[in-house]
Design a protein around this motif. Structure first.
Motif, PDB file in Angstrom:
ATOM      1  N   ALA A  30       0.834  -1.208   0.000  1.00 53.83           N
ATOM      2  CA  ALA A  30       0.000   0.000   0.000  1.00 53.83           C
ATOM      3  C   ALA A  30       0.865   1.254   0.000  1.00 53.83           C
ATOM      4  O   ALA A  30       0.601   2.209  -0.737  1.00 53.83           O
ATOM      5  N   ALA A  31       1.918   1.245   0.803  1.00 55.00           N
ATOM      6  CA  ALA A  31       2.804   2.408   0.877  1.00 55.00           C
ATOM      7  C   ALA A  31       3.460   2.690  -0.467  1.00 55.00           C
ATOM      8  O   ALA A  31       3.578   3.850  -0.897  1.00 55.00           O
ATOM      9  N   LEU A  32       3.882   1.644  -1.152  1.00 58.76           N
ATOM     10  CA  LEU A  32       4.553   1.825  -2.446  1.00 58.76           C
ATOM     11  C   LEU A  32       3.567   2.219  -3.539  1.00 58.76           C
ATOM     12  O   LEU A  32       3.857   3.102  -4.356  1.00 58.76           O
ATOM     13  N   TRP A  33       2.405   1.583  -3.559  1.00 60.38           N
ATOM     14  CA  TRP A  33       1.444   1.859  -4.622  1.00 60.38           C
ATOM     15  C   TRP A  33       0.726   3.189  -4.446  1.00 60.38           C
ATOM     16  O   TRP A  33       0.061   3.648  -5.379  1.00 60.38           O
ATOM     17  N   THR A  34       0.823   3.799  -3.303  1.00 60.77           N
ATOM     18  CA  THR A  34       0.256   5.141  -3.163  1.00 60.77           C
ATOM     19  C   THR A  34       1.186   6.206  -3.728  1.00 60.77           C
ATOM     20  O   THR A  34       0.767   7.341  -3.940  1.00 60.77           O
ATOM     21  N   ASP A 100     -12.096  10.988   3.970  1.00 61.93           N
ATOM     22  CA  ASP A 100     -11.585   9.836   3.210  1.00 61.93           C
ATOM     23  C   ASP A 100     -10.727  10.297   2.034  1.00 61.93           C
ATOM     24  O   ASP A 100      -9.603   9.810   1.831  1.00 61.93           O
ATOM     25  N   TYR A 101     -11.232  11.252   1.265  1.00 64.70           N
ATOM     26  CA  TYR A 101     -10.508  11.721   0.080  1.00 64.70           C
ATOM     27  C   TYR A 101      -9.193  12.407   0.448  1.00 64.70           C
ATOM     28  O   TYR A 101      -8.197  12.260  -0.268  1.00 64.70           O
ATOM     29  N   GLU A 102      -9.189  13.163   1.527  1.00 63.59           N
ATOM     30  CA  GLU A 102      -7.953  13.847   1.919  1.00 63.59           C
ATOM     31  C   GLU A 102      -6.866  12.849   2.310  1.00 63.59           C
ATOM     32  O   GLU A 102      -5.680  13.097   2.096  1.00 63.59           O
ATOM     33  N   ARG A 103      -7.265  11.712   2.862  1.00 64.61           N
ATOM     34  CA  ARG A 103      -6.293  10.683   3.252  1.00 64.61           C
ATOM     35  C   ARG A 103      -5.859   9.816   2.078  1.00 64.61           C
ATOM     36  O   ARG A 103      -4.692   9.481   1.943  1.00 64.61           O
ATOM     37  N   HIS A 104      -6.827   9.438   1.237  1.00 63.34           N
ATOM     38  CA  HIS A 104      -6.536   8.435   0.210  1.00 63.34           C
ATOM     39  C   HIS A 104      -6.779   8.903  -1.218  1.00 63.34           C
ATOM     40  O   HIS A 104      -6.575   8.135  -2.157  1.00 63.34           O
ATOM     41  N   ASP A 106      -5.325  11.037  -3.435  1.00 65.91           N
ATOM     42  CA  ASP A 106      -4.251  11.049  -4.424  1.00 65.91           C
ATOM     43  C   ASP A 106      -3.884   9.636  -4.864  1.00 65.91           C
ATOM     44  O   ASP A 106      -3.646   9.373  -6.053  1.00 65.91           O
ATOM     45  N   ALA A 107      -3.843   8.714  -3.908  1.00 64.83           N
ATOM     46  CA  ALA A 107      -3.533   7.320  -4.239  1.00 64.83           C
ATOM     47  C   ALA A 107      -4.637   6.707  -5.087  1.00 64.83           C
ATOM     48  O   ALA A 107      -4.367   5.976  -6.050  1.00 64.83           O
ATOM     49  N   ASN A 108      -5.893   7.018  -4.767  1.00 59.87           N
ATOM     50  CA  ASN A 108      -7.009   6.485  -5.541  1.00 59.87           C
ATOM     51  C   ASN A 108      -7.007   7.015  -6.972  1.00 59.87           C
ATOM     52  O   ASN A 108      -7.312   6.282  -7.918  1.00 59.87           O
ATOM     53  N   VAL A 109      -6.679   8.284  -7.118  1.00 59.05           N
ATOM     54  CA  VAL A 109      -6.598   8.865  -8.465  1.00 59.05           C
ATOM     55  C   VAL A 109      -5.478   8.185  -9.265  1.00 59.05           C
ATOM     56  O   VAL A 109      -5.637   7.877 -10.441  1.00 59.05           O
ATOM     57  N   LEU A 110      -4.358   7.944  -8.598  1.00 55.45           N
ATOM     58  CA  LEU A 110      -3.239   7.260  -9.253  1.00 55.45           C
ATOM     59  C   LEU A 110      -3.653   5.864  -9.702  1.00 55.45           C
ATOM     60  O   LEU A 110      -3.346   5.441 -10.817  1.00 55.45           O
ATOM     61  N   TRP A 111      -4.343   5.149  -8.842  1.00 58.12           N
ATOM     62  CA  TRP A 111      -4.796   3.799  -9.197  1.00 58.12           C
ATOM     63  C   TRP A 111      -5.812   3.841 -10.335  1.00 58.12           C
ATOM     64  O   TRP A 111      -5.730   3.063 -11.276  1.00 58.12           O
ATOM     65  N   THR A 112      -6.764   4.761 -10.239  1.00 60.05           N
ATOM     66  CA  THR A 112      -7.821   4.839 -11.251  1.00 60.05           C
ATOM     67  C   THR A 112      -7.258   5.121 -12.636  1.00 60.05           C
ATOM     68  O   THR A 112      -7.785   4.644 -13.643  1.00 60.05           O
ATOM     69  N   ALA A 113      -6.172   5.870 -12.696  1.00 59.94           N
ATOM     70  CA  ALA A 113      -5.546   6.177 -13.982  1.00 59.94           C
ATOM     71  C   ALA A 113      -4.976   4.935 -14.655  1.00 59.94           C
ATOM     72  O   ALA A 113      -4.649   4.964 -15.844  1.00 59.94           O
ATOM     73  N   GLN A 114      -4.867   3.837 -13.909  1.00 59.41           N
ATOM     74  CA  GLN A 114      -4.262   2.612 -14.438  1.00 59.41           C
ATOM     75  C   GLN A 114      -5.280   1.503 -14.705  1.00 59.41           C
ATOM     76  O   GLN A 114      -4.917   0.364 -14.998  1.00 59.41           O
TER      77      GLN A 114
END
Length: 200
Positions: A30-34, A100-104, A106-114
């Motif tokens: 999780a740390a790396l993929w965020t 929720d969005y403030e914590r996660h 940026d990571a969710n946007v990064l994942w969604t782009a993939q």
């Protein structure tokens, strides 16, 4: 008798150690993929971060996609617990969502782009969309019509008004403060309330 008494203790300790290792691997992934693209993170990177061998990861999750699937399920269950909001109270609903969005976010946007390139992420995204829809049905139960086309229309509007990309637009692209971004979302949700629109 003493040997028999020790055996359950040993088995319990071993199970706890296995679970701790599994949790450490998930936290490392999780740390790396965020921070990095899915394809740029190897099992060796995750192993180094978790302090285990690559083979240990394979033993627990079979491989990178299996690890991603388990991680997605874990994050989804955590999101369900975090997003507790009173039905119909727009400001409280938005505040919970922004927490929720403030914590996660940026990571969710990064994942969604993939999503189009990584099957594991596509499955996770589909689950997240379904979960977000169910959450909307719960917190806006007071304003949504009965099941049918009208309800689907309203859910589509509410989904768009609370989507993570709208949070990204306001907070990252336009640089709004959290207070201003929350106010904008509250105004948007108030404006699409079908009870008010239908009486205009």
């Amino acid at each position: 008798m003493e040997i028999e008494a020790r055996r359950p203790y040993r088995m319990g300790a071993r199970a706890a150690a296995v679970e701790a290792t599994r949790a450490r691997i998930l936290e490392a992934a999780a740390a790396l993929w965020t921070r990095r693209w899915y394809d740029d993170v190897t099992l060796q990177h995750i192993a180094d971060e978790a302090g285990v061998s690559v083979q240990t990861i394979v033993n627990h999750f079979e491989g990178k996609d299996g690890l991603a699937d388990v991680l997605a399920d874990r994050l989804a269950s955590q999101t369900a617990v975090v997003r507790q909001a009173p039905t119909g109270e727009v400001q409280a609903i938005v505040a919970v969502l922004f927490d929720d969005y403030e914590r996660h976010g940026d990571a969710n946007v990064l994942w969604t782009a993939q999503v189009d390139r990584v099957p594991a992420i596509a499955r996770a995204a589909a689950h997240a969309r379904s979960q977000h829809r169910a959450w909307l049905e719960q917190v806006f139960a007071d304003r949504l019509p009965a099941p049918g086309p009208a309800r689907e229309h309203e859910l589509a509007l509410h989904y768009a008004a609370t989507d993570i990309y709208l949070w990204k637009l306001w907070r990252r692209d336009l640089g709004l403060s959290r207070v201003d971004a929350e106010r904008a979302m509250c105004d948007l949700l108030t404006s699409i309330d079908p009870r008010k629109r239908n009486h205009e």
